[in-house]
Motif scaffolding. Structure first.
Motif, short mmCIF file in Angstrom:
data_model
loop_
_atom_site.label_atom_id
_atom_site.label_comp_id
_atom_site.label_asym_id
_atom_site.label_seq_id
_atom_site.Cartn_x
_atom_site.Cartn_y
_atom_site.Cartn_z
N ASP A 17 0.85 -1.20 0.00
CA ASP A 17 0.00 0.00 0.00
C ASP A 17 0.88 1.24 0.00
OD1 ASP A 17 -2.28 1.57 0.03
OD2 ASP A 17 -2.78 1.20 2.13
N LEU A 64 5.26 1.86 -2.80
CA LEU A 64 4.31 0.95 -2.15
C LEU A 64 5.07 0.13 -1.13
CD1 LEU A 64 2.70 -0.02 -5.51
CD2 LEU A 64 1.38 0.79 -3.55
N THR A 96 -2.50 -2.90 6.60
CA THR A 96 -3.07 -1.60 6.32
C THR A 96 -4.60 -1.69 6.30
OG1 THR A 96 -3.23 0.11 4.59
CG2 THR A 96 -2.74 -2.10 3.84
N GLY A 130 -5.90 0.50 4.26
CA GLY A 130 -6.07 1.16 2.96
C GLY A 130 -5.70 2.63 3.05
N HIS A 131 -4.94 3.14 2.05
CA HIS A 131 -4.46 4.53 2.15
C HIS A 131 -5.60 5.53 1.97
CE1 HIS A 131 -4.31 3.80 -2.17
NE2 HIS A 131 -4.36 5.11 -2.34
N ILE A 144 -6.16 -0.46 -2.67
CA ILE A 144 -4.91 -1.21 -2.62
C ILE A 144 -4.61 -1.87 -3.96
CG2 ILE A 144 -3.73 -3.13 -1.52
CD1 ILE A 144 -5.22 -2.43 1.01
#
Ligand code: PLP
Length: 450
Positions: A312, A322, A327, A329-330, A445
């Motif tokens: 991510d 990346l 995560t 998710g960004h 992602i």
């Protein structure tokens, strides 16, 4: 003969400040996958880290187990109250009526009130050595910004901090602290970068986010060859610099003939918990202990407990390489919890591997229970925990309550909460909510690790 107060507070002399940082990379149960270039999705070259100085990039990819701490850095560690004390929370034990012994490493004793100086000082030192004149960074709650500001003052560097507007307006004293140390502080989104102006044009009252502040900091560095970027968590070199905490704690526990059964810490990006736990994890990996390791995150940002292990981006805009990590998710929109230091979407790469291999067991905590633990701790022990650190306090209390026999619990008190009294005020007046109803969306992602 008993020694008065033995083990209530264990201090080490200044010359026992560790001489090396411990790098866990060569001891990990599996190798860390390389970061990927955001465009080609191939392993990223070192030039993708252009915004860091060479010596820190070297540490980032190093597989040397011990890295010498420069004497100039150790000297300033001494000014920053290192070695920090190990304290037994005996009154808390009595309050809980537990047979367990509870110890904490107190990083809040530092002038900036948290562990973050341990890496800020090292980063300022290496940048200064390479002829850098200014460090640029982002800060959310302001702990990192104030630590870096002080470190820059110590090494005669200029410092520019982009502080997310919401915290900037809520925590004016953090800005004062940074300015007092000599930094230039901008509420982000700001008018001093193109990216900031673009966001403000679209939405003049934007509250800001860490992702936007990172983009503003990197844009500033790109336009000034005498500046570099500085980061307060997640990367290998930051975790490395924090390992002075655990090395001191091992020595302090030896002095009172204890070995921890549990080592606990809160996790934002992972640096304070890595700092305490990695030297102990090395002992366990060598078969010298069977200590259990517990990381605590907010239910509102549950990267380890409900996220996935994937590649991510480090920022919201998707400009960084990346990274292989747990995560949420960004694009994840973090609920507005008080523990600003625990809002990041991803977790440190090495710690992600330790969680994946069940060496660290992650748990998640509800915000109201966290504040309750902070209140109990304040009343028993006097120290007001930072809302981040109160996550670790809660887990230590829960384990102590479940103990039927003597166990030794050690946790990291990563910082004090005296600049977070606004959060405690809301708790006391019954306005703090749990923020645990999150919807996690992994659409952002781009690829998963098979
Ligand atoms: C920043 C911060 C944290 C979280 O960051 P980590 O990198 O996970 O340590 C925790 N506690 C305090 C007091 C902080 O300032």
């Amino acid at each position: 003969m008993t020694v008065f107060g033995k083990g209530i507070r264990v201090d080490l002399p200044t010359d026992e400040i560790p001489k090396y940082w411990y790098n866990i990379v060569p001891d990990l149960p599996e190798p860390c996958p390389p970061p990927l270039d955001p465009k080609t999705k191939k392993p990223a070259g070192l030039d993708s880290l252009w915004f860091f100085p060479k010596s820190l990039i070297h540490q980032e990819i190093s597989s040397e187990r011990y890295i010498a701490i420069p004497n100039e850095v150790r000297e300033i560690y001494a000014k920053m109250a290192r070695p920090t004390p190990l304290i037994r929370a005996k009154r808390l034990e009595e309050y809980l009526k537990t047979p367990a012994e509870i110890y904490y490493k107190y990083e809040g004793i530092s002038p900036v009130g948290s562990h973050k100086g341990n890496t800020a000082i090292a980063q300022a030192y290496y940048n200064k050595n390479e002829g850098v004149e200014r460090l640029v960074t982002e800060t959310g709650a302001g702990q990192w910004g104030s630590a870096l500001s002080l470190a820059c003052a110590m090494f005669d560097l200029r410092c520019t901090v982009f502080m997310t507007r919401a915290s900037h307006d809520q925590k004016p004293y953090r800005r004062v602290l940074m300015e007092l140390y000599g930094s230039e502080v901008h509420a982000s989104p700001s008018t001093v970068t193109e990216f900031g102006r673009k966001i403000l044009a679209e939405s003049p009252n934007h509250p800001g986010s860490l992702g936007i502040a990172i983009s503003e900091a990197i844009e500033t560095v790109r336009k000034d060859p005498l500046s570099k970027y500085s980061l307060g968590s997640v990367t290998n070199f930051v975790l490395l610099h924090q390992t002075v905490i655990g090395q001191e704690a091992i020595r302090q526990m030896e002095l009172i003939d204890r070995k921890p059964d549990y080592v606990i810490g809160c996790v934002g990006g992972g640096s304070n918990y890595a700092g305490l736990s990695y030297p102990f994890i090395r002992e366990r990996l060598m078969g010298k202990s069977d200590t259990e390791f517990i990381s605590v995150e907010p239910e509102a940002v549950p990267s380890f407990t409900r996220g996935i292990y994937a590649y991510d981006y480090g920022d919201t805009a998707g400009m960084t390489p990346l990274f292989p990590m747990y995560t949420v998710g960004h694009n994840f929109v973090t609920p507005p919890i008080h523990a600003g230091g625990l809002r990041y979407h991803g977790k440190a790469y090495s710690m992600s591997i330790l969680v994946k291999n069940s060496i660290i067991k992650p748990v998640a905590a509800k915000q109201r229970e966290v504040f309750e633990a902070g209140k109990i701790f304040s009343r028993c022990e006097g120290i007001v925990p930072a809302p981040e650190s109160a996550h670790a306090v809660l887990s230590a209390i829960n384990i102590a309550r479940s103990c039927k026999e003597k166990k030794v619990i050690l946790f990291n008190m990563s910082g004090h909460g005296l600049l977070d009294l606004g959060g405690y005020a809301e708790y006391i007046s019954g306005r703090v909510v749990n923020c645990d109803a999150v919807s996690i969306n992994f659409d952002g992602i781009p690829l998963r690790i098979s």
